[in-house]
Scaffold this motif. Sequence first.
Motif, short mmCIF file in Angstrom:
data_model
loop_
_atom_site.label_atom_id
_atom_site.label_comp_id
_atom_site.label_asym_id
_atom_site.label_seq_id
_atom_site.Cartn_x
_atom_site.Cartn_y
_atom_site.Cartn_z
N ASN A 92 0.88 -1.16 0.00
CA ASN A 92 0.00 0.00 0.00
C ASN A 92 0.92 1.22 0.00
OD1 ASN A 92 -2.00 1.86 0.22
ND2 ASN A 92 -2.68 1.25 2.26
N GLY A 93 1.24 1.69 -1.19
CA GLY A 93 2.23 2.76 -1.30
C GLY A 93 3.59 2.21 -0.93
N ARG A 94 4.22 2.84 0.03
CA ARG A 94 5.55 2.37 0.42
C ARG A 94 5.51 1.37 1.58
NH1 ARG A 94 8.05 7.69 3.39
NH2 ARG A 94 7.00 7.31 5.36
N TYR A 95 4.32 1.07 2.09
CA TYR A 95 4.19 0.15 3.21
C TYR A 95 3.76 -1.24 2.74
CZ TYR A 95 4.30 4.47 5.84
OH TYR A 95 4.68 5.69 6.34
N ALA A 96 4.39 -2.25 3.33
CA ALA A 96 4.00 -3.63 3.04
C ALA A 96 3.13 -4.13 4.19
CB ALA A 96 5.23 -4.51 2.91
N ARG A 97 2.16 -4.93 3.85
CA ARG A 97 1.28 -5.52 4.86
C ARG A 97 1.24 -7.02 4.62
NH1 ARG A 97 -4.98 -3.91 5.59
NH2 ARG A 97 -5.40 -5.84 4.55
N THR A 98 1.48 -7.78 5.64
CA THR A 98 1.48 -9.24 5.54
C THR A 98 0.08 -9.75 5.82
OG1 THR A 98 3.77 -9.30 6.28
CG2 THR A 98 2.54 -11.36 6.37
N GLN A 99 -0.45 -10.52 4.91
CA GLN A 99 -1.76 -11.16 5.06
C GLN A 99 -1.52 -12.67 5.25
OE1 GLN A 99 -3.65 -8.25 5.52
NE2 GLN A 99 -5.22 -9.47 4.51
N VAL A 100 -2.23 -13.25 6.19
CA VAL A 100 -2.07 -14.66 6.50
C VAL A 100 -3.43 -15.33 6.53
CG1 VAL A 100 -1.05 -16.30 8.14
CG2 VAL A 100 -0.18 -13.97 8.05
N ARG A 101 -3.49 -16.55 6.01
CA ARG A 101 -4.72 -17.34 6.11
C ARG A 101 -4.35 -18.78 6.38
NH1 ARG A 101 -6.58 -20.73 2.55
NH2 ARG A 101 -5.48 -21.05 0.62
N ALA A 102 -5.22 -19.48 7.09
CA ALA A 102 -5.00 -20.90 7.35
C ALA A 102 -5.32 -21.68 6.08
CB ALA A 102 -5.89 -21.38 8.50
N THR A 103 -4.50 -22.67 5.77
CA THR A 103 -4.79 -23.55 4.64
C THR A 103 -5.85 -24.56 5.09
OG1 THR A 103 -3.09 -25.14 5.29
CG2 THR A 103 -2.42 -23.37 3.77
N ASP A 104 -6.39 -25.30 4.14
CA ASP A 104 -7.35 -26.35 4.50
C ASP A 104 -6.70 -27.36 5.45
OD1 ASP A 104 -9.28 -25.16 2.92
OD2 ASP A 104 -8.95 -26.49 1.21
N ASP A 105 -5.43 -27.70 5.18
CA ASP A 105 -4.71 -28.61 6.08
C ASP A 105 -4.54 -28.00 7.47
OD1 ASP A 105 -4.45 -30.61 4.19
OD2 ASP A 105 -2.38 -30.07 3.65
N GLY A 106 -4.29 -26.71 7.53
CA GLY A 106 -4.14 -26.02 8.81
C GLY A 106 -5.42 -26.06 9.62
N VAL A 107 -6.54 -25.82 8.97
CA VAL A 107 -7.83 -25.86 9.66
C VAL A 107 -8.10 -27.29 10.15
CG1 VAL A 107 -10.33 -25.60 9.38
CG2 VAL A 107 -8.77 -23.88 8.40
N ARG A 108 -7.84 -28.28 9.29
CA ARG A 108 -8.05 -29.68 9.70
C ARG A 108 -7.16 -30.06 10.88
NH1 ARG A 108 -8.91 -30.60 4.26
NH2 ARG A 108 -6.70 -30.90 3.83
N GLU A 109 -5.89 -29.68 10.81
CA GLU A 109 -4.96 -29.99 11.91
C GLU A 109 -5.42 -29.35 13.21
OE1 GLU A 109 -1.67 -31.41 12.16
OE2 GLU A 109 -1.57 -32.15 10.12
N PHE A 110 -5.85 -28.10 13.15
CA PHE A 110 -6.28 -27.41 14.36
C PHE A 110 -7.54 -28.07 14.93
CE2 PHE A 110 -8.46 -24.17 16.84
CZ PHE A 110 -7.45 -23.85 17.74
N ARG A 111 -8.50 -28.36 14.08
CA ARG A 111 -9.73 -29.01 14.56
C ARG A 111 -9.46 -30.39 15.14
NH1 ARG A 111 -13.70 -27.01 9.66
NH2 ARG A 111 -13.90 -24.88 10.44
N ALA A 112 -8.56 -31.13 14.52
CA ALA A 112 -8.19 -32.45 15.05
C ALA A 112 -7.51 -32.31 16.41
CB ALA A 112 -7.29 -33.18 14.06
N LEU A 113 -6.65 -31.30 16.55
CA LEU A 113 -5.99 -31.07 17.82
C LEU A 113 -7.00 -30.71 18.90
CD1 LEU A 113 -3.38 -30.83 19.44
CD2 LEU A 113 -3.16 -28.49 18.60
N LEU A 114 -7.96 -29.87 18.57
CA LEU A 114 -9.02 -29.53 19.52
C LEU A 114 -9.81 -30.76 19.93
CD1 LEU A 114 -10.58 -26.13 18.37
CD2 LEU A 114 -9.14 -26.58 20.34
N ALA A 115 -10.15 -31.62 18.97
CA ALA A 115 -10.88 -32.85 19.27
C ALA A 115 -10.07 -33.73 20.22
CB ALA A 115 -11.21 -33.60 17.98
#
Length: 122
Positions: A92-115
């Motif tokens: 955004n102009g001279r500033y960088a912004r890091t965007q992060v999202r969980a992958t499908d594997d990440g969501v599955r791993e987290f839900r399995a860990l919670l279970a």
Amino acid sequence: MSAAAPGGGASPVDGAVGGGATGEVPATRGAVDRERELLVLPRFKVLGFLAQVEESDYASIADFTGLSVPDISRAVGFLDDRALVDVRKDRNGRYARTQVRATDDGVREFRALLATLRRYGL
């Protein structure tokens, strides 16, 4: 089952439980090690937050989790190396912004860990 957890106390998940992507007992020691790696609090918080949202920047992750930007950066780097999150940088102009999202594997791993944690009443 007497090994110490990352926080110093005994953990009921040490070598005893599963919860891979299907919620089954893992066939290998590697699956248990992977769960243990995700129980490190900053990683757990970051992946847990990202599993609930489409995408986020570091500022929003920090607001929700209470983690510092360096802690978030280390956690995101670890999760990215294991393909549990996707990272992209926007300009955004001279500033960088890091965007992060969980992958499908990440969501599955987290839900399995919670279970797995729920099975042990945690």
